[in-house]
Design a protein around this motif. Structure first.
Motif, PDB file in Angstrom:
ATOM      1  N   ILE A  69     -35.500 -56.052 -19.337  1.00 49.41           N
ATOM      2  CA  ILE A  69     -34.864 -55.181 -18.351  1.00 49.41           C
ATOM      3  C   ILE A  69     -33.509 -55.736 -17.933  1.00 49.41           C
ATOM      4  N   LYS A  70     -32.500 -54.857 -17.925  1.00 52.15           N
ATOM      5  CA  LYS A  70     -31.191 -55.183 -17.365  1.00 52.15           C
ATOM      6  C   LYS A  70     -30.801 -54.084 -16.390  1.00 52.15           C
ATOM      7  N   LYS A  71     -30.227 -54.471 -15.259  1.00 45.89           N
ATOM      8  CA  LYS A  71     -29.823 -53.503 -14.239  1.00 45.89           C
ATOM      9  C   LYS A  71     -28.327 -53.646 -13.986  1.00 45.89           C
ATOM     10  N   GLU A  72     -27.630 -52.503 -13.972  1.00 45.29           N
ATOM     11  CA  GLU A  72     -26.187 -52.522 -13.732  1.00 45.29           C
ATOM     12  C   GLU A  72     -25.822 -51.410 -12.764  1.00 45.29           C
ATOM     13  N   LEU A  73     -25.026 -51.726 -11.748  1.00 42.96           N
ATOM     14  CA  LEU A  73     -24.559 -50.728 -10.795  1.00 42.96           C
ATOM     15  C   LEU A  73     -23.353 -50.003 -11.384  1.00 42.96           C
ATOM     16  N   ILE A  74     -23.433 -48.658 -11.447  1.00 39.54           N
ATOM     17  CA  ILE A  74     -22.346 -47.835 -11.970  1.00 39.54           C
ATOM     18  C   ILE A  74     -21.728 -47.077 -10.798  1.00 39.54           C
ATOM     19  N   LYS A  75     -20.487 -47.398 -10.472  1.00 38.65           N
ATOM     20  CA  LYS A  75     -19.779 -46.683  -9.422  1.00 38.65           C
ATOM     21  C   LYS A  75     -19.470 -45.262  -9.892  1.00 38.65           C
ATOM     22  N   SER A  76     -19.582 -44.305  -8.989  1.00 38.09           N
ATOM     23  CA  SER A  76     -19.412 -42.909  -9.376  1.00 38.09           C
ATOM     24  C   SER A  76     -18.059 -42.658 -10.012  1.00 38.09           C
ATOM     25  N   GLN A  77     -17.026 -43.328  -9.546  1.00 38.83           N
ATOM     26  CA  GLN A  77     -15.705 -43.088 -10.096  1.00 38.83           C
ATOM     27  C   GLN A  77     -15.562 -43.631 -11.514  1.00 38.83           C
ATOM     28  N   ASN A  78     -16.524 -44.458 -11.952  1.00 36.92           N
ATOM     29  CA  ASN A  78     -16.460 -45.028 -13.303  1.00 36.92           C
ATOM     30  C   ASN A  78     -17.326 -44.266 -14.307  1.00 36.92           C
ATOM     31  N   TRP A  79     -18.027 -43.236 -13.847  1.00 39.01           N
ATOM     32  CA  TRP A  79     -19.014 -42.591 -14.710  1.00 39.01           C
ATOM     33  C   TRP A  79     -18.374 -41.940 -15.936  1.00 39.01           C
ATOM     34  N   ASN A  80     -17.248 -41.229 -15.749  1.00 39.54           N
ATOM     35  CA  ASN A  80     -16.590 -40.609 -16.894  1.00 39.54           C
ATOM     36  C   ASN A  80     -16.166 -41.650 -17.921  1.00 39.54           C
ATOM     37  N   GLU A  81     -15.679 -42.783 -17.448  1.00 34.83           N
ATOM     38  CA  GLU A  81     -15.251 -43.845 -18.345  1.00 34.83           C
ATOM     39  C   GLU A  81     -16.435 -44.377 -19.151  1.00 34.83           C
ATOM     40  N   VAL A  82     -17.576 -44.517 -18.496  1.00 34.46           N
ATOM     41  CA  VAL A  82     -18.784 -44.975 -19.192  1.00 34.46           C
ATOM     42  C   VAL A  82     -19.152 -44.015 -20.312  1.00 34.46           C
ATOM     43  N   TRP A  83     -19.151 -42.715 -19.991  1.00 33.13           N
ATOM     44  CA  TRP A  83     -19.507 -41.721 -21.003  1.00 33.13           C
ATOM     45  C   TRP A  83     -18.485 -41.696 -22.139  1.00 33.13           C
ATOM     46  N   GLU A  84     -17.211 -41.762 -21.787  1.00 36.20           N
ATOM     47  CA  GLU A  84     -16.168 -41.688 -22.804  1.00 36.20           C
ATOM     48  C   GLU A  84     -16.297 -42.817 -23.814  1.00 36.20           C
ATOM     49  N   LYS A  85     -16.626 -44.007 -23.318  1.00 34.08           N
ATOM     50  CA  LYS A  85     -16.690 -45.171 -24.185  1.00 34.08           C
ATOM     51  C   LYS A  85     -17.967 -45.227 -25.009  1.00 34.08           C
ATOM     52  N   ASN A  86     -19.055 -44.671 -24.485  1.00 39.97           N
ATOM     53  CA  ASN A  86     -20.353 -44.963 -25.087  1.00 39.97           C
ATOM     54  C   ASN A  86     -21.138 -43.780 -25.631  1.00 39.97           C
ATOM     55  N   TYR A  87     -21.106 -42.627 -24.966  1.00 37.03           N
ATOM     56  CA  TYR A  87     -22.144 -41.640 -25.254  1.00 37.03           C
ATOM     57  C   TYR A  87     -21.660 -40.270 -25.706  1.00 37.03           C
ATOM     58  N   PHE A  88     -20.725 -39.705 -25.008  1.00 41.04           N
ATOM     59  CA  PHE A  88     -20.424 -38.293 -25.164  1.00 41.04           C
ATOM     60  C   PHE A  88     -19.396 -38.082 -26.264  1.00 41.04           C
ATOM     61  N   LYS A  89     -19.860 -37.648 -27.427  1.00 33.28           N
ATOM     62  CA  LYS A  89     -18.975 -37.338 -28.543  1.00 33.28           C
ATOM     63  C   LYS A  89     -18.944 -35.827 -28.743  1.00 33.28           C
ATOM     64  N   PRO A  90     -17.850 -35.258 -29.287  1.00 33.73           N
ATOM     65  CA  PRO A  90     -17.823 -33.818 -29.574  1.00 33.73           C
ATOM     66  C   PRO A  90     -19.018 -33.445 -30.454  1.00 33.73           C
ATOM     67  N   LEU A  91     -19.661 -32.336 -30.111  1.00 33.27           N
ATOM     68  CA  LEU A  91     -20.906 -31.957 -30.766  1.00 33.27           C
ATOM     69  C   LEU A  91     -20.854 -30.486 -31.144  1.00 33.27           C
ATOM     70  N   VAL A  92     -21.246 -30.166 -32.379  1.00 30.76           N
ATOM     71  CA  VAL A  92     -21.313 -28.777 -32.824  1.00 30.76           C
ATOM     72  C   VAL A  92     -22.780 -28.354 -32.883  1.00 30.76           C
ATOM     73  N   ILE A  93     -23.099 -27.271 -32.178  1.00 29.75           N
ATOM     74  CA  ILE A  93     -24.454 -26.740 -32.112  1.00 29.75           C
ATOM     75  C   ILE A  93     -24.534 -25.452 -32.933  1.00 29.75           C
ATOM     76  N   GLY A  94     -25.522 -25.405 -33.820  1.00 31.08           N
ATOM     77  CA  GLY A  94     -25.762 -24.173 -34.570  1.00 31.08           C
ATOM     78  C   GLY A  94     -24.602 -23.711 -35.416  1.00 31.08           C
ATOM     79  N   GLY A  95     -23.673 -24.596 -35.711  1.00 32.51           N
ATOM     80  CA  GLY A  95     -22.554 -24.249 -36.560  1.00 32.51           C
ATOM     81  C   GLY A  95     -21.476 -23.406 -35.912  1.00 32.51           C
ATOM     82  N   GLU A  96     -21.662 -23.018 -34.624  1.00 33.23           N
ATOM     83  CA  GLU A  96     -20.666 -22.140 -34.003  1.00 33.23           C
ATOM     84  C   GLU A  96     -20.365 -22.448 -32.542  1.00 33.23           C
TER      85      GLU A  96
END
Length: 281
Positions: A69-96
């Motif tokens: 287990i690891k615990k890290e405090l994520i400040k709300s103002q940093n949330w977009n930066e976290v997603w941009e660096k790690n998780y949220f990539k452009p995604l195509v659903i159903g080809g359209e």
């Protein structure tokens, strides 16, 4: 609002245990999850985090598994930066249908383009339940239809419904972050016919809908199916997700008991999206 990111490593790793932990944590106020190669990351608001509850849950599996287990405090103002660096990539659903964030610079062109500002709300299309619901919506003719998006998260399902010609969309969520995010995402996508309410199925009264989308947890769905059925027009359709293949029989029995006809389901990695139609009354 500040959040904790809880990283949970599972040894030896098992897919089914990760799914169980996600389901159990979702029942105790964890809001978002990211699957990793050896476990998961779970996000919960700082105010709702209960370390003993987490320890007790993991302890129930200690006989056969160990957890890191690891615990890290994520400040709300940093949330977009976290997603941009790690998780949220452009995604195509159903080809359209393209789902992207405002910060994405390179992405393919699609018939529908949904821009989602990442925050703690659930629904960027990356999770199996969201992608299956989007795929199902893409197959429907929503022109002139009235739509309800229950547990709207980021508002992504309602936004696609509007792009497909829905007359009006009502989005409901119990989480203030989701309500705020849905407003913002509707504005980002120039959606004018979507209204957002904070609350649950108790807000459903005499309003009728042609389509209801509910991507929530199994227990909430079981409790709210009567309200959904009551709020559907005859031959209206209900799309539900947020549960596993082993949950299908329980939900089907409940749905049929309140006047809904099973018209099929889809699965991805043991997650399910199930589809029902309101019988004529």
């Amino acid at each position: 609002m500040d959040y904790f990111k809880i990283e949970i490593g599972i040894t030896p790793f098992e897919d089914w245990l990760r799914d169980v932990l996600i389901a159990e944590l979702g029942e105790v106020d964890y809001e978002s999850f990211v699957e990793t190669e050896t476990g998961l990351e779970a996000y919960i608001s700082k105010e709702k985090f209960d370390e003993k509850a987490l320890t007790d849950l993991l302890h129930s599996f200690n006989e056969n598994f160990s957890f890191q287990i690891k615990k890290e405090l994520i400040k709300s103002q940093n949330w977009n930066e976290v997603w941009e660096k790690n998780y949220f990539k452009p995604l195509v659903i159903g080809g359209e249908c393209l789902v992207r964030a405002p910060f994405h610079k390179e992405y393919p062109q699609c018939k529908y383009e949904i821009v989602i500002e990442p925050n703690m709300a659930f629904g960027t299309g990356n999770h199996e339940t969201t992608s299956m619901m989007l795929e199902a919506i893409l197959k429907e003719n929503l022109a002139g239809k009235k739509v309800l998006d229950m547990g709207c998260g980021t508002g992504i399902l309602g936004i696609l419904a509007s792009m497909k010609g829905a007359e009006s969309i009502t989005a409901i969520d119990i989480d203030e972050w989701s309500v705020k995010g849905t407003y913002e995402n509707a504005e980002l996508n120039n959606i004018k016919n979507l209204k957002v309410k904070k609350g649950d199925a108790s807000l459903l009264r005499d309003e009728k809908y042609d389509f209801i989308f509910a991507n929530i947890h199994k227990n909430v769905l079981l409790n709210d199916l009567p309200a959904y059925s009551k709020s559907l027009n005859n031959n209206g359709k209900l799309f539900i997700s947020g549960f596993y293949t082993e949950d299908i029989p329980d939900l089907k029995v409940k749905a049929e008991s309140v006047g809904l006809e099973d018209i099929g389901f889809a699965t991805k990695n043991n997650w399910v999206a199930a589809f029902y139609k309101k019988r004529n009354s």
